[in-house]
Scaffold this motif. Structure first.
Motif, PDB file in Angstrom:
ATOM      1  N   ARG A   1       0.837  -1.206   0.000  1.00 29.42           N
ATOM      2  CA  ARG A   1       0.000   0.000   0.000  1.00 29.42           C
ATOM      3  C   ARG A   1       0.872   1.256   0.000  1.00 29.42           C
ATOM      4  O   ARG A   1       0.626   2.201  -0.757  1.00 29.42           O
ATOM      5  CB  ARG A   1      -0.918  -0.026   1.227  1.00 29.42           C
ATOM      6  N   LYS A   2       1.924   1.273   0.805  1.00 32.79           N
ATOM      7  CA  LYS A   2       2.807   2.438   0.871  1.00 32.79           C
ATOM      8  C   LYS A   2       3.596   2.601  -0.428  1.00 32.79           C
ATOM      9  O   LYS A   2       3.804   3.715  -0.913  1.00 32.79           O
ATOM     10  CB  LYS A   2       3.752   2.288   2.059  1.00 32.79           C
ATOM     11  N   CYS A   3       4.037   1.498  -0.991  1.00 35.89           N
ATOM     12  CA  CYS A   3       4.781   1.541  -2.257  1.00 35.89           C
ATOM     13  C   CYS A   3       3.914   2.135  -3.361  1.00 35.89           C
ATOM     14  O   CYS A   3       4.366   3.007  -4.123  1.00 35.89           O
ATOM     15  CB  CYS A   3       5.247   0.138  -2.635  1.00 35.89           C
ATOM     16  N   ALA A   4       2.675   1.677  -3.461  1.00 40.32           N
ATOM     17  CA  ALA A   4       1.778   2.170  -4.505  1.00 40.32           C
ATOM     18  C   ALA A   4       1.472   3.650  -4.320  1.00 40.32           C
ATOM     19  O   ALA A   4       1.418   4.406  -5.296  1.00 40.32           O
ATOM     20  CB  ALA A   4       0.492   1.355  -4.504  1.00 40.32           C
ATOM     21  N   ALA A   5       1.271   4.064  -3.077  1.00 42.04           N
ATOM     22  CA  ALA A   5       0.970   5.480  -2.815  1.00 42.04           C
ATOM     23  C   ALA A   5       2.120   6.373  -3.280  1.00 42.04           C
ATOM     24  O   ALA A   5       1.903   7.434  -3.875  1.00 42.04           O
ATOM     25  CB  ALA A   5       0.691   5.685  -1.331  1.00 42.04           C
ATOM     26  N   GLU A   6       3.343   5.940  -3.028  1.00 38.98           N
ATOM     27  CA  GLU A   6       4.506   6.716  -3.468  1.00 38.98           C
ATOM     28  C   GLU A   6       4.626   6.707  -4.993  1.00 38.98           C
ATOM     29  O   GLU A   6       4.923   7.735  -5.608  1.00 38.98           O
ATOM     30  CB  GLU A   6       5.781   6.139  -2.843  1.00 38.98           C
ATOM     31  N   HIS A   7       4.379   5.573  -5.584  1.00 33.39           N
ATOM     32  CA  HIS A   7       4.545   5.422  -7.024  1.00 33.39           C
ATOM     33  C   HIS A   7       3.497   6.221  -7.803  1.00 33.39           C
ATOM     34  O   HIS A   7       3.796   6.784  -8.868  1.00 33.39           O
ATOM     35  CB  HIS A   7       4.446   3.945  -7.388  1.00 33.39           C
ATOM     36  N   LEU A   8       2.265   6.273  -7.291  1.00 33.83           N
ATOM     37  CA  LEU A   8       1.158   6.877  -8.028  1.00 33.83           C
ATOM     38  C   LEU A   8       0.839   8.302  -7.590  1.00 33.83           C
ATOM     39  O   LEU A   8      -0.043   8.945  -8.169  1.00 33.83           O
ATOM     40  CB  LEU A   8      -0.095   6.008  -7.865  1.00 33.83           C
ATOM     41  N   GLU A   9       1.545   8.823  -6.595  1.00 34.27           N
ATOM     42  CA  GLU A   9       1.213  10.131  -6.022  1.00 34.27           C
ATOM     43  C   GLU A   9       1.181  11.234  -7.073  1.00 34.27           C
ATOM     44  O   GLU A   9       0.225  12.021  -7.138  1.00 34.27           O
ATOM     45  CB  GLU A   9       2.219  10.486  -4.926  1.00 34.27           C
ATOM     46  N   THR A  10       2.204  11.304  -7.911  1.00 31.38           N
ATOM     47  CA  THR A  10       2.271  12.385  -8.896  1.00 31.38           C
ATOM     48  C   THR A  10       1.136  12.290  -9.895  1.00 31.38           C
ATOM     49  O   THR A  10       0.490  13.306 -10.230  1.00 31.38           O
ATOM     50  CB  THR A  10       3.621  12.339  -9.641  1.00 31.38           C
ATOM     51  N   GLN A  11       0.843  11.092 -10.381  1.00 29.41           N
ATOM     52  CA  GLN A  11      -0.239  10.914 -11.336  1.00 29.41           C
ATOM     53  C   GLN A  11      -1.580  11.317 -10.740  1.00 29.41           C
ATOM     54  O   GLN A  11      -2.396  11.959 -11.401  1.00 29.41           O
ATOM     55  CB  GLN A  11      -0.311   9.448 -11.786  1.00 29.41           C
ATOM     56  N   VAL A  12      -1.805  10.938  -9.494  1.00 26.44           N
ATOM     57  CA  VAL A  12      -3.073  11.252  -8.845  1.00 26.44           C
ATOM     58  C   VAL A  12      -3.217  12.756  -8.668  1.00 26.44           C
ATOM     59  O   VAL A  12      -4.257  13.347  -8.995  1.00 26.44           O
ATOM     60  CB  VAL A  12      -3.177  10.534  -7.488  1.00 26.44           C
ATOM     61  N   LYS A  13      -2.178  13.417  -8.178  1.00 28.07           N
ATOM     62  CA  LYS A  13      -2.247  14.857  -7.912  1.00 28.07           C
ATOM     63  C   LYS A  13      -2.414  15.675  -9.190  1.00 28.07           C
ATOM     64  O   LYS A  13      -3.094  16.701  -9.197  1.00 28.07           O
ATOM     65  CB  LYS A  13      -0.994  15.299  -7.157  1.00 28.07           C
ATOM     66  N   LYS A  14      -1.764  15.233 -10.275  1.00 28.77           N
ATOM     67  CA  LYS A  14      -1.836  15.976 -11.530  1.00 28.77           C
ATOM     68  C   LYS A  14      -3.029  15.573 -12.395  1.00 28.77           C
ATOM     69  O   LYS A  14      -3.257  16.153 -13.456  1.00 28.77           O
ATOM     70  CB  LYS A  14      -0.546  15.780 -12.327  1.00 28.77           C
ATOM     71  N   GLY A  15      -3.790  14.586 -11.934  1.00 30.12           N
ATOM     72  CA  GLY A  15      -4.951  14.141 -12.706  1.00 30.12           C
ATOM     73  C   GLY A  15      -4.596  13.371 -13.954  1.00 30.12           C
ATOM     74  O   GLY A  15      -5.388  13.298 -14.894  1.00 30.12           O
ATOM     75  N   LEU A  16      -3.408  12.781 -13.989  1.00 29.20           N
ATOM     76  CA  LEU A  16      -2.966  11.991 -15.146  1.00 29.20           C
ATOM     77  C   LEU A  16      -3.448  10.553 -14.979  1.00 29.20           C
ATOM     78  O   LEU A  16      -2.675   9.647 -14.682  1.00 29.20           O
ATOM     79  CB  LEU A  16      -1.435  12.049 -15.272  1.00 29.20           C
ATOM     80  N   TRP A  17      -4.728  10.358 -15.170  1.00 28.68           N
ATOM     81  CA  TRP A  17      -5.341   9.083 -14.815  1.00 28.68           C
ATOM     82  C   TRP A  17      -5.413   8.141 -16.009  1.00 28.68           C
ATOM     83  O   TRP A  17      -6.219   8.309 -16.919  1.00 28.68           O
ATOM     84  CB  TRP A  17      -6.746   9.301 -14.261  1.00 28.68           C
ATOM     85  N   ASP A  18      -4.561   7.129 -15.984  1.00 29.54           N
ATOM     86  CA  ASP A  18      -4.705   6.028 -16.924  1.00 29.54           C
ATOM     87  C   ASP A  18      -5.684   5.033 -16.284  1.00 29.54           C
ATOM     88  O   ASP A  18      -6.163   5.256 -15.167  1.00 29.54           O
ATOM     89  CB  ASP A  18      -3.350   5.394 -17.218  1.00 29.54           C
ATOM     90  N   PRO A  19      -6.037   3.944 -16.972  1.00 29.19           N
ATOM     91  CA  PRO A  19      -7.002   3.004 -16.390  1.00 29.19           C
ATOM     92  C   PRO A  19      -6.606   2.485 -15.008  1.00 29.19           C
ATOM     93  O   PRO A  19      -7.461   2.299 -14.138  1.00 29.19           O
ATOM     94  CB  PRO A  19      -7.063   1.878 -17.429  1.00 29.19           C
TER      95      PRO A  19
END
Length: 440
Positions: free
Chosen positions: A179-197
């Motif tokens: 869970r912590k690894c994924a949060a770090e990995h996806l943080e930038t995409q989530v914040k910038k709204g760069l949402w892939d599937p």
């Protein structure tokens, strides 16, 4: 995304709206099976789409009633883009407006669609985190899930690869670390709204929440059967071993075989082929390049063809083909002397290896994932340690200097591909026995 194979388009046009008949010698199958797929598109955008299409078509031809359910999420392109008239079986597109893109509302909407058809079995197909979140919420007589890559093990992506190697952690064993690894990995995409599937599903399912690990285990507990591509994935799911079945992917054998009918290689030079999404670093193109450089320093002369989409991509050692149709790719297999699949990540299956084998070409592949179950070491090709360019150079050298060995391995490879991986064989050998056990 892969271009649409032309032979699949031809099959689509031929089969659309057609009442299918049971193939000679095939086992009839009675029942109603719903396929629920969160990513399906047709024309296909990837191998999982073709897999679903092929299995459903094969079951339909055996008399089984099948129907595909595909949610189409508003604001998320690449999902639910289906030309329903091109399919030989019924499909229901379930529109999901933005206001219903929360788990309880989505589960209710999908359940309503399924209840309207009253299936005996529901097979949850391609999808990422939504599969984990929704499976415990679905009510079905029998619930099966098909796993297409390593999405069952990871919260950040479907590759289960980190720091230059397959990740040793598994979501069902170490949910907090994952869970912590994924949060770090996806943080930038989530914040910038760069949402892939994947990120889209991460948001809907609240994958960062500490409850996700429990939901993940609940989903695996709830399933009546889990279908995976290889023994390695089955072994990693040992707590659920009694419900895990290994079923390989398949090939549409006819166009591959016809492409290899003229076994004489055109031209005089030796050709080594790497097909597939070679632009993805995890596919190992750099490993092949290093191996070829080493062989050229030893005096070997040969051409290396890679199916890179950019015809201007290039190195002195490589020839990029640019975009190719499926028929053009089959022509490359026909004229290749050796195929290489140097993947770094744990390939769940390895379709390009099977297609090369079906065309009568020996394969050198990484000893990883499903590849090590497809290639019979020393018989249909060679296996080498992932990332080890010297080991790849060694096995390439054996094949480059021995035409008798190449021919023997190519013939054995073709026989294995057609006997084990043609779709009719896969469905008859694997799917029919499994599904009959759950049908009334």
């Amino acid at each position: 995304q892969s271009p649409v194979p032309l032979h699949i388009i031809k099959v689509m046009k031929k089969d659309a709206g057609k009442i299918m008949t049971t193939p000679n010698g095939a086992t009839p199958l009675n029942g109603r099976i719903a396929f629920l797929d969160f990513l399906f598109c047709w024309p296909p955008k990837g191998g999982a789409d073709v897999d679903v299409y092929s299995v459903m078509t094969g079951l339909h031809r055996r008399g089984c009633q099948v129907k595909l359910f595909v949610p189409a999420f508003a604001g998320c392109p690449g999902r639910g883009e289906v030309e329903a008239d091109a399919l030989s079986f019924p499909v229901e597109i379930v529109p999901v407006p933005r206001k219903r893109q929360q788990l309880p509302a989505l589960a209710e909407q999908l359940q309503k669609a399924l209840d309207g058809w009253r299936p005996d079995i529901v097979i949850v197909c391609h999808g990422y985190l939504l599969k984990t979140a929704l499976i415990p919420m679905l009510k079905a007589k029998t619930l099966i899930s098909r796993i297409y890559a390593n999405e069952i093990f990871c919260l950040k992506d479907a590759f289960h690869y980190k720091d230059g190697a397959p990740c040793p952690l598994y979501l069902h064993k170490e949910p907090e670390l994952c869970r912590k690894c994924a949060a770090e990995h996806l943080e930038t995409q989530v914040k910038k709204g760069l949402w892939d599937p994947w990120t889209h599903e991460y948001i809907i399912t609240r994958g960062w929440d500490s409850s996700f690990g429990t939901a993940h285990r609940n989903a695996l507990d709830r399933l009546d059967s889990i279908i995976v591509y290889n023994e390695g994935i089955k072994g990693a799911l040992s707590p659920w071993d009694n419900k895990v079945t290994v079923i390989p992917g398949g090939i549409t054998a006819e166009p591959v075989v016809s492409a290899s009918a003229h076994s004489e290689k055109q031209g005089q030079g030796m050709r080594v082929l790497m097909a597939g999404r070679v632009e993805d670093p995890l596919k190992g193109l750099a490993v092949l390049e290093e191996a070829c450089c080493a062989l050229r320093r030893k005096g070997y002369a040969f051409e290396v063809q890679v199916t890179h989409y950019d015809p201007f991509f290039g190195r002195p050692e490589l020839k990029a083909t640019g975009w190719l149709s499926h028929e053009e790719t089959l022509a490359l297999y026909r004229n290749a002397h050796i195929a290489v699949v140097p993947s770094l990540w744990e390939e769940a299956f390895g379709l390009v290896a099977v297609e090369a084998m079906a065309a009568g070409v020996p394969v050198c592949a990484s000893r990883t994932g499903g590849l090590q179950e497809i290639i019979e070491e020393g018989k249909t090709g060679f296996l080498f340690k992932p990332g080890d360019s010297a080991a790849l150079a060694d096995v390439l050298e054996k094949l480059l200097q021995d035409p008798v060995l190449r021919k023997r391995m190519g013939d054995a490879a073709q026989q294995r591909a057609l006997e084990e991986y043609a779709w009719d064989k896969v469905i008859e050998k694997h799917y029919i026995p499994l599904l009959k056990g759950f049908l009334p």
